[in-house]
Design a protein around this motif. Structure first.
Motif, PDB file in Angstrom:
ATOM      1  N   SER A 251       6.765 -44.893  -8.884  1.00 52.72           N
ATOM      2  CA  SER A 251       7.708 -44.906  -7.602  1.00 52.72           C
ATOM      3  C   SER A 251       9.078 -44.219  -7.821  1.00 52.72           C
ATOM      4  O   SER A 251       9.263 -43.515  -6.908  1.00 52.72           O
ATOM      5  N   GLN A 255       6.901 -40.165  -6.866  1.00 55.46           N
ATOM      6  CA  GLN A 255       6.704 -40.420  -5.362  1.00 55.46           C
ATOM      7  C   GLN A 255       7.731 -39.726  -4.404  1.00 55.46           C
ATOM      8  O   GLN A 255       9.000 -39.377  -5.266  1.00 55.46           O
ATOM      9  N   SER A 256       7.776 -39.339  -3.373  1.00 54.12           N
ATOM     10  CA  SER A 256       8.883 -38.777  -2.518  1.00 54.12           C
ATOM     11  C   SER A 256       9.853 -39.879  -2.182  1.00 54.12           C
ATOM     12  O   SER A 256       9.496 -41.049  -2.280  1.00 54.12           O
ATOM     13  N   GLU A 258      11.050 -40.736   0.239  1.00 56.68           N
ATOM     14  CA  GLU A 258      10.843 -41.204   1.557  1.00 56.68           C
ATOM     15  C   GLU A 258       9.264 -41.998   1.556  1.00 56.68           C
ATOM     16  O   GLU A 258       9.101 -42.592   2.651  1.00 56.68           O
ATOM     17  N   SER A 259       8.634 -42.120   0.474  1.00 54.22           N
ATOM     18  CA  SER A 259       7.304 -42.864   0.417  1.00 54.22           C
ATOM     19  C   SER A 259       7.689 -44.438   0.217  1.00 54.22           C
ATOM     20  O   SER A 259       8.802 -44.819   0.103  1.00 54.22           O
ATOM     21  N   ASP A 260       6.602 -45.265   0.740  1.00 57.22           N
ATOM     22  CA  ASP A 260       6.499 -46.441   0.882  1.00 57.22           C
ATOM     23  C   ASP A 260       6.960 -47.003  -0.740  1.00 57.22           C
ATOM     24  O   ASP A 260       7.952 -48.053  -0.703  1.00 57.22           O
ATOM     25  N   GLU A 261       6.257 -46.369  -1.629  1.00 62.06           N
ATOM     26  CA  GLU A 261       6.821 -46.972  -3.037  1.00 62.06           C
ATOM     27  C   GLU A 261       8.216 -46.888  -3.454  1.00 62.06           C
ATOM     28  O   GLU A 261       8.759 -47.675  -4.119  1.00 62.06           O
ATOM     29  N   ARG A 263      10.725 -46.589  -1.112  1.00 61.70           N
ATOM     30  CA  ARG A 263      11.691 -47.592  -0.446  1.00 61.70           C
ATOM     31  C   ARG A 263      11.263 -49.116  -1.064  1.00 61.70           C
ATOM     32  O   ARG A 263      12.459 -49.823  -1.052  1.00 61.70           O
ATOM     33  N   ALA A 452      11.824 -47.152   7.196  1.00 71.48           N
ATOM     34  CA  ALA A 452      10.673 -45.753   7.349  1.00 71.48           C
ATOM     35  C   ALA A 452      11.571 -44.729   8.173  1.00 71.48           C
ATOM     36  O   ALA A 452      12.267 -45.308   9.136  1.00 71.48           O
TER      37      ALA A 452
END
Length: 860
Positions: A251, A255-256, A258-261, A263, A452
């Motif tokens: 995470s 991950q970016s 802005e990714s869900d992980e 956040r 998001a």
């Protein structure tokens, strides 16, 4: 006369010559001026009498000075003039002179260009060398001056040997941490999870009895444990409840943002940070109640509502009334203050129960608050549904906001409305109730929401990154203006998820460097530290930024700097820390490979500088039995799969570095451990070749000779090794050892033994026909460089042996036939040697050739 008349007259000067077809030479104005000055000097007038008088009064002879000046000027003017005067019609002489001057000018220009280029190259090389030295100096000194604090950690150097060593035993804190790191690696080897933060917290707590700052450090460990949901577990059935190694690396690192992980991770951290602040506040409330039991009037039931009421009594109840007239008293108690304080202490369910119990009383002024409050607390992320939110904000805008601006509202009611509706995010400071940094941070974290892209309007967008940006603008001077409490700003940075900046800031405070290193260890273990790419590292600063502007911390360099202080005395403990660098072996490419390479490089430095070969890399006993060192037992911790990888990446690489650094014995030992037997022989050959004609009193050379003999004998005896050693390399070493014996005989004047040794070697022909001598000369091309570099000296020693034996025989008083025969044999050997030398003429220095010829001639 005009200039035109002078020109016409000048053209008639050569009319009397017999060759009127000669080309005319036209002089330029500068040439005419120069010639005119020469005429003036030839017709010098008398010096003015007044000048004579003035100079004579000062003790100067004007006539002598004038003559000297004229001579100097005449010599300077004639510097580039022909040595012999040229007639005006001597065109060939003129051209020859001009040609010579052109050559001289070209040579001078070439010399000047060469000097300039040399100076330029010298300047560049000096600058490059200085930059390298400067880099090493910065690495050595780092960015801190010396401190007498026992936890001081010197900055990085390229060598462990330059650091004043100490033992871990003299520092209780460092020793406790070292034992924990060792235990951590034991768990990692067995693929067990390890509650590292809980264990580090226990160490800080145990040290707090003798070290007051450990209380603050303990609180920071508690913050990490709360935010990361780490539980204190042991091996066995509870392993499933423990966090795994690199739990959050995917995470955080892969991950970016802005990714869900990513956040979800920020939400997890925000919630955990809030819980920490809430638990901390509850302990403060309990402390205040204990200190003021009569004012608190908690009663016999230790319910949280009773504690909160008691705390508010202490804070606001004065002489049977309330000290703050803004506090609303509902049903005999400050309900709004109690609801807010229950949230502040982390008891939302108890706050909801209290609100429902007093819904009727609250409804007299705020009839819809309880349903809003319940909906807000019941939602997964404390987010009102859009319809309810719009209605709630309508109420807020029509009544609550204006009341707050006029100062006629209970500040706790106002705070609750702001929390439930996330109202007016541009105004997030409630001075009347957020009187401490912790209160203010809790309010900010309560308003944080990770949305998001496009989910919230710009006015509603406020996440953990925005909070971090705000805190970074404040800086450490805002939270620690006197600079005597760095833990406070460190805590602030941790609360907003700025892990790299937090560790770097704490590390910059000398008294907390040891703790900073272990915060970095814990965060890296869970995958919450970004390591920099090699191209983004700094020679001085540990904290840098990657290509995307994200902060990175040079964890590998931090660990290496830390271990240097005790590496010499505790190399095994230092190795345990270096293992941790490979935690980043799962980082994004190319960081992962670079971190592994750094780990291996630092381990090689540790091996070479501490020379703890037996403990770290093992040893080979005389019977051939190999004992494993610590590194070989822990290969999985440094991303090596098998013994061969270990031998190549660590032992052989260390040996190569030792060889480059001219540490012959270390290189031999390490090459032997890495089973590079041919390299052992080649290193011995190289060193023997260099030391063949060294000082005979140098004991180290005797040790090298003995070592070479022992290794060669061992390799011959061990069948497992013998077939792996190249025959030519072995023969070269044998020749060098034999030459060493011959030279020793020669130095001790044992000339016959020395001559016998040379003949047995058979590398220099002392007998035979022309064909065999020519063949020997051809074989010289294949001779090993360790021998060939000494060949001129070997030839000279051989001729000296022949000459001295011949001279001894010649001076002998006995004139028997055998003596004459032996002298003749010696002369024949010398002639054969000279024939051989003649075939190698271009490979032997001229001075050696002269000496050989002289000795040969003297053998009569």
């Amino acid at each position: 006369m005009s200039l035109a008349d002078l020109l016409a007259q000048s053209r008639t000067l050569t009319s009397h010559l017999s060759k009127p077809d000669l080309p005319q030479i036209h002089l330029g104005l500068d040439q005419i001026e120069n010639q005119s000055k020469k005429l003036v000097h030839k017709q010098r007038g008398d010096i003015d009498s007044r000048v004579h008088y003035l100079l004579a009064s000062g003790g100067l002879n004007a006539s002598d000075l004038s003559d000297k000046i004229f001579t100097i000027n005449n010599n300077l003017n004639n510097t580039f003039e022909p040595l012999q005067p040229l007639l005006d019609s001597d065109l060939d002489g003129y051209l020859r002179h001009q040609y010579e001057q052109t050559i001289i000018s070209t040579i001078e220009e070439g010399r000047r260009d060469t000097v300039n280029q040399f100076q330029s190259n010298l300047s560049e090389n000096l600058q490059s060398s200085w930059n390298k030295r400067l880099s090493l100096l910065f690495e050595e000194l780092g960015q801190h001056s010396y401190s007498n604090d026992v936890d001081f950690i010197p900055q990085q150097s390229s060598s462990y040997s330059t650091i004043p060593s100490t033992t871990l035993a003299v520092n209780t804190r460092m020793n406790s941490y070292a034992n924990l790191v060792k235990k951590l690696n034991e768990y990692r080897l067995q693929a067990y999870n390890y509650p590292i933060i809980s264990e580090l917290s226990s160490i800080a707590k145990s040290l707090s009895t003798t070290d007051t700052r450990s209380n603050q450090i303990h609180d920071c460990w508690q913050l990490l444990a709360s935010s990361l949901r780490e539980k204190s577990v042991v091996n066995g059935e509870f392993q499933r409840a423990a966090l795994s190694q690199r739990e959050y690396s995917n995470s955080y690192l892969h991950q970016s943002s802005e990714s869900d992980e990513a956040r979800n991770l920020r939400t997890l951290w925000t919630t955990g940070s809030k819980h920490f602040l809430e638990h901390q506040y509850l302990k403060y409330i309990e402390k205040i109640i204990i200190q003021n039991p009569s004012q608190a009037q908690v009663g016999g039931l230790p319910l949280i509502q009773n504690k909160v009421r008691g705390f508010l009594n202490v804070k606001y109840a004065k002489n049977g009334g309330w000290s703050d007239p803004k506090i609303e008293i509902i049903s005999g108690q400050p309900l709004w203050a109690m609801l807010f304080t229950l949230l502040r202490t982390g008891h939302p369910n108890e706050a909801l129960d209290l609100a429902i119990e007093n819904e009727e009383a609250l409804g007299k002024t705020e009839r819809e608050f309880v349903p809003y409050f319940k909906s807000w607390l019941d939602s997964p992320h404390q987010r009102l549904p859009r319809q309810l939110h719009d209605r709630f904000m309508s109420t807020y805008n029509t009544r609550i906001r204006f009341a707050a601006e006029s100062g006629s509202i209970d500040p706790y009611k106002y705070a609750l409305y702001k929390l439930v509706g996330r109202a007016e995010l541009s105004r997030r400071n409630l001075q009347s109730i957020t009187t401490t940094t912790e209160d203010w941070l809790w309010l900010q974290l309560s308003l944080v929401r990770e949305s998001a892209p496009g989910e919230d309007s710009p006015s509603e967008s406020f996440g953990l990154r925005e909070l971090a940006g705000l805190l970074l603008k404040f800086g450490d001077k805002h939270f620690d203006p006197k600079g005597n409490n760095p833990i406070k700003y460190f805590t602030v940075l941790l609360l907003c998820g700025q892990f790299e900046r937090a560790v770097a800031y704490l590390y910059n405070n000398v008294q907390y460097q040891v703790d900073a290193v272990h915060f970095a260890v814990a965060l890296s273990y869970y995958g919450l530290l970004r390591a920099p790419e090699k191209s983004h590292t700094s020679e001085i600063e540990l904290l840098t930024a990657d290509a995307n502007g994200q902060p990175t911390l040079d964890f590998a360099r931090m660990i290496q700097r830390y271990t240097r202080i005790f590496a010499k005395t505790d190399p095994c403990e230092a190795l345990q820390y270096l293992y941790l660098i490979c935690l980043n072996s799962d980082a994004p490419t190319p960081v992962n490979k670079q971190q592994i390479a750094l780990c291996h490089a630092y381990i090689k430095d540790l091996v070479l500088e501490t020379r703890a070969y037996t403990e770290l890399v093992g040893e080979i006993k005389p019977d051939g039995t190999k004992l494993q060192g610590m590194i070989e037992k822990d290969l999985s911790l440094i991303s090596l799969d098998n013994q061969r990888d270990f031998l190549v990446n660590i032992v052989k690489a260390s040996a190569h570095k030792a060889e480059l650094e001219k540490r012959t014995r270390d290189a031999i030992l390490l090459y032997n451990l890495s089973e590079e037997y041919n390299k052992v022989i080649l290193v011995l050959c190289h060193e023997l070749g260099l030391s063949l004609y060294s000082n005979p009193n140098d004991r180290s050379q005797d040790e090298l000779f003995e070592l070479s003999n022992n290794i060669l004998s061992h390799y011959k005896r061990d069948a497992r090794i013998a077939h792996r050693v190249d025959k030519n390399n072995r023969e070269t070493l044998q020749v060098l050892l034999k030459l060493k014996e011959i030279l020793k005989h020669y130095e001790q004047s044992q000339l016959d033994f020395a001559l016998d040794g040379i003949e047995q070697l058979n590398i220099i022909p002392l007998s035979g026909d022309v064909i065999s001598i020519t063949r020997k000369a051809e074989d010289f091309k294949e001779i090993n460089e360790s021998i060939s570099r000494n060949f001129s000296d070997i030839l000279l020693v051989t001729m000296n042996i022949l000459f001295k034996i011949h001279a001894n025989l010649k001076e002998s008083p006995f004139g028997d036939t055998s003596r004459q025969n032996k002298m003749g044999q010696l002369r024949a050997k010398a002639r054969t040697l000279m024939m051989f030398v003649g075939l190698l003429r271009f490979r032997i220095s001229s001075d050696v050739l002269q000496q050989l010829s002289r000795l040969d001639v003297m053998m009569v």
